[in-house]
Design a protein around this motif. Structure first.
Motif: not given
Length: 120
Positions: A18-22, A71-78, A30-33, A38-41
């Motif tokens: 998920i982090a790789r394709t986020w 699921e919450i992260g994917l749903h809200y894209k946050n 910059s926001d994507t990176e 954050y996801i990886i850490q």
């Protein structure tokens, strides 16, 4: 390999995929990176923190929390955990039974996807 170990490793790999394709909602590089880092850490920190768990019930709670956060992260894209909307000690006095009751209620009301977050 036990079933629980297989599930945990599968979740760990899923988080990194998920982090790789986020893609950040703002579509800014910059926001994507920042969100990918954050996801990886966060994943590394929480998985290492819970690496020594042996109790099946604790492991199950951590697996449920991980799945809920995904699921919450994917749903809200946050990728950041959603806040709880209970006022911190809003109704309690500073000592006594009311304070303990308020702390107990806050702990019981904490959603599963925030169980690993520190108390604020």
């Amino acid at each position: 390999m036990t079933s629980t170990r297989r599930v945990v490793l599968s979740l760990y790999r899923r988080v990194f995929r998920i982090a790789r394709t986020w893609q950040a909602q703002s579509r800014l590089t910059s926001d994507t990176e920042t969100e990918r880092k954050y996801i990886i850490q966060e994943a590394r920190t929480l998985f290492r923190q819970n690496q020594q768990l042996a109790d099946q019930e604790s492991i199950k709670r951590c697996i449920d929390e991980c799945e809920a956060r995904i699921e919450i992260g994917l749903h809200y894209k946050n990728p950041y955990p959603r806040a709880t909307y209970l006022p911190p000690l809003g109704l309690a006095t500073q000592k006594g039974r009311k304070l303990r009751a308020q702390q107990r209620l806050r702990k019981q009301a904490k959603p599963i996807y925030l169980q690993s977050q520190d108390e604020t």
